[in-house]
Design a protein around this motif. Structure first.
Motif, PDB file in Angstrom:
ATOM      1  N   ASP A  36      26.056  45.481  32.800  1.00 46.69           N
ATOM      2  CA  ASP A  36      25.173  46.540  32.302  1.00 46.69           C
ATOM      3  C   ASP A  36      25.015  47.671  33.310  1.00 46.69           C
ATOM      4  O   ASP A  36      23.965  48.328  33.374  1.00 46.69           O
ATOM      5  N   GLY A  37      26.058  47.889  34.090  1.00 51.96           N
ATOM      6  CA  GLY A  37      26.041  48.989  35.047  1.00 51.96           C
ATOM      7  C   GLY A  37      25.326  48.691  36.342  1.00 51.96           C
ATOM      8  O   GLY A  37      25.235  49.564  37.211  1.00 51.96           O
ATOM      9  N   ARG A  38      24.802  47.459  36.499  1.00 44.64           N
ATOM     10  CA  ARG A  38      24.098  47.105  37.739  1.00 44.64           C
ATOM     11  C   ARG A  38      25.112  46.891  38.865  1.00 44.64           C
ATOM     12  O   ARG A  38      26.216  46.400  38.621  1.00 44.64           O
ATOM     13  N   PRO A  39      24.745  47.205  40.120  1.00 41.52           N
ATOM     14  CA  PRO A  39      25.682  47.048  41.253  1.00 41.52           C
ATOM     15  C   PRO A  39      25.733  45.603  41.743  1.00 41.52           C
ATOM     16  O   PRO A  39      25.247  45.279  42.830  1.00 41.52           O
ATOM     17  N   VAL A  40      26.321  44.721  40.957  1.00 44.47           N
ATOM     18  CA  VAL A  40      26.389  43.299  41.291  1.00 44.47           C
ATOM     19  C   VAL A  40      27.572  43.046  42.224  1.00 44.47           C
ATOM     20  O   VAL A  40      28.707  43.461  41.937  1.00 44.47           O
ATOM     21  N   VAL A  41      27.311  42.366  43.338  1.00 43.14           N
ATOM     22  CA  VAL A  41      28.378  42.025  44.275  1.00 43.14           C
ATOM     23  C   VAL A  41      29.151  40.830  43.744  1.00 43.14           C
ATOM     24  O   VAL A  41      28.570  39.780  43.451  1.00 43.14           O
ATOM     25  N   VAL A  42      30.455  40.980  43.596  1.00 37.64           N
ATOM     26  CA  VAL A  42      31.329  39.901  43.130  1.00 37.64           C
ATOM     27  C   VAL A  42      32.341  39.640  44.241  1.00 37.64           C
ATOM     28  O   VAL A  42      33.235  40.457  44.474  1.00 37.64           O
ATOM     29  N   GLU A  43      32.184  38.517  44.930  1.00 39.01           N
ATOM     30  CA  GLU A  43      32.997  38.254  46.123  1.00 39.01           C
ATOM     31  C   GLU A  43      34.497  38.288  45.818  1.00 39.01           C
ATOM     32  O   GLU A  43      35.302  38.754  46.617  1.00 39.01           O
ATOM     33  N   GLY A  44      34.889  37.771  44.653  1.00 34.79           N
ATOM     34  CA  GLY A  44      36.310  37.724  44.332  1.00 34.79           C
ATOM     35  C   GLY A  44      36.957  39.080  44.178  1.00 34.79           C
ATOM     36  O   GLY A  44      38.178  39.214  44.292  1.00 34.79           O
ATOM     37  N   GLU A  45      36.157  40.097  43.939  1.00 31.06           N
ATOM     38  CA  GLU A  45      36.705  41.444  43.788  1.00 31.06           C
ATOM     39  C   GLU A  45      37.302  41.925  45.108  1.00 31.06           C
ATOM     40  O   GLU A  45      38.435  42.425  45.147  1.00 31.06           O
ATOM     41  N   ALA A  46      36.567  41.770  46.188  1.00 26.63           N
ATOM     42  CA  ALA A  46      37.117  42.103  47.506  1.00 26.63           C
ATOM     43  C   ALA A  46      38.159  41.085  47.939  1.00 26.63           C
ATOM     44  O   ALA A  46      39.182  41.434  48.549  1.00 26.63           O
ATOM     45  N   ASN A  47      37.921  39.811  47.611  1.00 24.13           N
ATOM     46  CA  ASN A  47      38.876  38.763  47.988  1.00 24.13           C
ATOM     47  C   ASN A  47      40.253  38.980  47.377  1.00 24.13           C
ATOM     48  O   ASN A  47      41.271  38.595  47.964  1.00 24.13           O
ATOM     49  N   ALA A  48      40.308  39.572  46.190  1.00 20.24           N
ATOM     50  CA  ALA A  48      41.599  39.793  45.541  1.00 20.24           C
ATOM     51  C   ALA A  48      42.527  40.604  46.433  1.00 20.24           C
ATOM     52  O   ALA A  48      43.742  40.364  46.485  1.00 20.24           O
ATOM     53  N   ARG A  49      41.953  41.546  47.158  1.00 19.01           N
ATOM     54  CA  ARG A  49      42.757  42.365  48.060  1.00 19.01           C
ATOM     55  C   ARG A  49      42.985  41.661  49.393  1.00 19.01           C
ATOM     56  O   ARG A  49      44.117  41.593  49.886  1.00 19.01           O
ATOM     57  N   SER A  50      41.935  41.089  49.974  1.00 16.82           N
ATOM     58  CA  SER A  50      42.080  40.474  51.300  1.00 16.82           C
ATOM     59  C   SER A  50      42.932  39.208  51.254  1.00 16.82           C
ATOM     60  O   SER A  50      43.711  38.942  52.178  1.00 16.82           O
ATOM     61  N   VAL A  51      42.797  38.428  50.191  1.00 16.87           N
ATOM     62  CA  VAL A  51      43.615  37.220  50.052  1.00 16.87           C
ATOM     63  C   VAL A  51      45.086  37.576  49.935  1.00 16.87           C
ATOM     64  O   VAL A  51      45.955  36.978  50.598  1.00 16.87           O
ATOM     65  N   THR A  52      45.403  38.546  49.097  1.00 19.33           N
ATOM     66  CA  THR A  52      46.813  38.896  48.911  1.00 19.33           C
ATOM     67  C   THR A  52      47.389  39.618  50.126  1.00 19.33           C
ATOM     68  O   THR A  52      48.570  39.453  50.441  1.00 19.33           O
ATOM     69  N   ASP A  53      46.564  40.397  50.812  1.00 17.73           N
ATOM     70  CA  ASP A  53      47.038  40.992  52.070  1.00 17.73           C
ATOM     71  C   ASP A  53      47.450  39.892  53.046  1.00 17.73           C
ATOM     72  O   ASP A  53      48.512  39.958  53.684  1.00 17.73           O
ATOM     73  N   LEU A  54      46.595  38.885  53.173  1.00 19.22           N
ATOM     74  CA  LEU A  54      46.876  37.786  54.090  1.00 19.22           C
ATOM     75  C   LEU A  54      48.096  37.005  53.633  1.00 19.22           C
ATOM     76  O   LEU A  54      48.954  36.627  54.443  1.00 19.22           O
ATOM     77  N   ALA A  55      48.193  36.756  52.339  1.00 24.44           N
ATOM     78  CA  ALA A  55      49.343  36.007  51.811  1.00 24.44           C
ATOM     79  C   ALA A  55      50.650  36.761  52.047  1.00 24.44           C
ATOM     80  O   ALA A  55      51.668  36.150  52.396  1.00 24.44           O
ATOM     81  N   ARG A  56      50.620  38.063  51.885  1.00 23.87           N
ATOM     82  CA  ARG A  56      51.832  38.855  52.117  1.00 23.87           C
ATOM     83  C   ARG A  56      52.275  38.749  53.575  1.00 23.87           C
ATOM     84  O   ARG A  56      53.468  38.606  53.862  1.00 23.87           O
ATOM     85  N   ARG A  57      51.306  38.818  54.499  1.00 22.05           N
ATOM     86  CA  ARG A  57      51.649  38.697  55.915  1.00 22.05           C
ATOM     87  C   ARG A  57      52.199  37.310  56.236  1.00 22.05           C
ATOM     88  O   ARG A  57      53.048  37.161  57.117  1.00 22.05           O
ATOM     89  N   ALA A  58      51.693  36.299  55.525  1.00 22.98           N
ATOM     90  CA  ALA A  58      52.134  34.921  55.776  1.00 22.98           C
ATOM     91  C   ALA A  58      53.389  34.563  54.984  1.00 22.98           C
ATOM     92  O   ALA A  58      53.918  33.455  55.134  1.00 22.98           O
ATOM     93  N   GLY A  59      53.869  35.475  54.142  1.00 24.27           N
ATOM     94  CA  GLY A  59      55.067  35.209  53.349  1.00 24.27           C
ATOM     95  C   GLY A  59      54.839  34.211  52.222  1.00 24.27           C
ATOM     96  O   GLY A  59      55.741  33.467  51.843  1.00 24.27           O
ATOM     97  N   VAL A  60      53.631  34.209  51.661  1.00 23.77           N
ATOM     98  CA  VAL A  60      53.272  33.268  50.599  1.00 23.77           C
ATOM     99  C   VAL A  60      53.156  34.019  49.277  1.00 23.77           C
ATOM    100  O   VAL A  60      52.449  35.036  49.188  1.00 23.77           O
ATOM    101  N   ALA A  61      53.842  33.528  48.258  1.00 26.54           N
ATOM    102  CA  ALA A  61      53.764  34.134  46.925  1.00 26.54           C
ATOM    103  C   ALA A  61      52.523  33.628  46.206  1.00 26.54           C
ATOM    104  O   ALA A  61      52.312  32.426  46.087  1.00 26.54           O
ATOM    105  N   MET A  62      51.693  34.557  45.718  1.00 30.06           N
ATOM    106  CA  MET A  62      50.476  34.202  44.980  1.00 30.06           C
ATOM    107  C   MET A  62      50.395  35.081  43.734  1.00 30.06           C
ATOM    108  O   MET A  62      49.609  36.035  43.665  1.00 30.06           O
ATOM    109  N   PRO A  63      51.206  34.788  42.721  1.00 29.28           N
ATOM    110  CA  PRO A  63      51.320  35.699  41.576  1.00 29.28           C
ATOM    111  C   PRO A  63      50.026  35.890  40.787  1.00 29.28           C
ATOM    112  O   PRO A  63      49.773  36.992  40.279  1.00 29.28           O
ATOM    113  N   ILE A  64      49.189  34.861  40.664  1.00 30.16           N
ATOM    114  CA  ILE A  64      47.937  35.037  39.916  1.00 30.16           C
ATOM    115  C   ILE A  64      47.008  35.973  40.681  1.00 30.16           C
ATOM    116  O   ILE A  64      46.430  36.906  40.116  1.00 30.16           O
ATOM    117  N   CYS A  65      46.860  35.725  41.968  1.00 27.15           N
ATOM    118  CA  CYS A  65      46.004  36.589  42.788  1.00 27.15           C
ATOM    119  C   CYS A  65      46.541  38.020  42.821  1.00 27.15           C
ATOM    120  O   CYS A  65      45.766  38.987  42.809  1.00 27.15           O
TER     121      CYS A  65
END
Length: 381
Positions: A298-327
């Protein structure tokens, strides 16, 4: 070393819980953990930024902002002053959003001794550095024992004394391995264990933390597909393949694959992907229904941890050479403007692979074009 009894059998080391615990963060999960430790018998001081919330807890034994309908133990004391919260604490739980871990850990470091164990009860990977939460805290807290508490634990159910289980993870020193019952992980597990809260002990801190970060992203994926109108088959597939992504990243970073099959892995993932109590699942569902991100919640500024994690997890996976297609699919939708339908259609039309990684196999999908067309047409978000 072990003490030998008269008959030659070793006498087990006696573990003792921590008598005084500071919980830093008076949100819903911090409040639930503080209540759990207090019910177990510890003297608990719960630190909160908001003086009104602190005063209300002391006056009414309820957290009016979070878990307002849950009575809190009278032995739980809330405080607004950090030094007061940490004075004499034998163990500390930092329970704040992942983006605040660094700044709060820096404050905590001013007031505790070098041997006081600190559990970082936030899940995620720091965006700028790619560090796990305990690694972030270590840069501020130095060589103090650092661990986490993680598992399938919605705060309200925990606070209401519903039967709940979680993992307490710390690295084990040589001394901890000689006497595991006296390790910080074991002592904190005892400190949190009540008639309804059951804690398990782990020495795989990396594995537990990776699970906590990745599960948030997979939950958004499950929500997206549920919101788009798909049901149990789809969610079960995403959960199962999400477990494989967890295992791959955990192992690449030095964790153990078996940890992913425990409470902090499959347990937490299943919970988060199965209920709209999870903000990650809820965000995904709204996006899957075609609601713009700015209009979610409803337009409220709700913090959703997975939203930031989607970028940080895949950044880390790319550096580690790990394929994470869902993420990667979730990242593309959330942060790269990708069309949800076409992105998930592409995920489902990837080459055919073997489940056991030892069986190296990649086959062209025989119906890739049809899969893309069918899914993209059915997902309108």
């Amino acid at each position: 070393m072990k003490i030998e009894a008269v008959d030659g059998d070793p006498i087990p080391f006696r573990a003792s819980p921590y008598a005084t615990v500071a919980v830093i963060g008076a949100g819903s999960w911090g409040t639930a953990l503080a209540a759990t430790a207090a019910r177990s018998g510890a003297r608990v001081r719960l630190w909160g930024r908001n003086r009104q919330v602190v005063d209300a807890i002391n006056r009414t034994h309820r957290n009016d902002r979070h878990l307002a309908d849950v009575p809190l133990p009278s032995r739980l004391a809330a405080v607004h002053d950090m030094a007061n919260a940490l004075a004499g604490a034998e163990a500390v739980l930092i329970v704040v959003p992942s983006r605040s871990v660094r700044s709060v850990a820096r404050q905590v470091a001013e007031y505790i001794g070098p041997d006081v164990p600190v559990a970082i009860c936030a899940k995620g990977i720091e965006d700028e550095t790619g560090l796990l939460m305990t690694q972030v805290a270590a840069e501020e807290l130095g060589a103090r024992p650092l661990g986490t508490v993680s598992g399938p634990t919605f705060a309200r159910e925990t606070a209401l004394n519903h039967p709940t289980a979680a993992t307490v993870a710390f690295p084990f020193s040589h001394a901890d391995r000689l006497a595991p019952a006296t390790s910080p992980a074991a002592r904190l597990a005892l400190t949190l264990t009540t008639e309804s809260f059951r804690a398990y002990v782990s020495d795989d801190l990396v594995g537990v933390e990776v699970c906590g970060a990745v599960k948030n992203v997979i939950a958004i994926a499950c929500g997206m597909m549920s919101g788009a109108g798909f049901a149990e088959n789809t969610r079960a597939a995403l959960i199962t393949r999400g477990v494989d992504e967890m295992k791959a990243l955990a192992e690449a970073l030095g964790g153990r694959r078996e940890t992913v099959t425990g409470l902090s892995g499959i347990g937490d993932l299943t919970l988060t992907c199965s209920s709209t109590t999870s903000r990650n699942m809820t965000l995904g569902m709204q996006l899957g229904q075609g609601i713009a991100r700015a209009d979610c919640f409803d337009g409220r500024p709700v913090v959703v941890e997975g939203e930031a994690n989607a970028r940080s997890v895949t950044d880390l996976a790319r550096r580690a050479g790990v394929a994470m297609p869902i993420c990667e699919a979730v990242r593309a939708v959330l942060h790269e403007g990708a069309h949800l339908g076409r992105t998930f259609a592409g995920l489902w039309s990837r080459p055919i692979e073997a489940e056991p990684r030892a069986l190296a196999l990649s086959l062209d999908h025989p119906a890739a074009d049809a899969a893309i067309a069918a899914l993209a047409e059915r997902i309108h978000a």
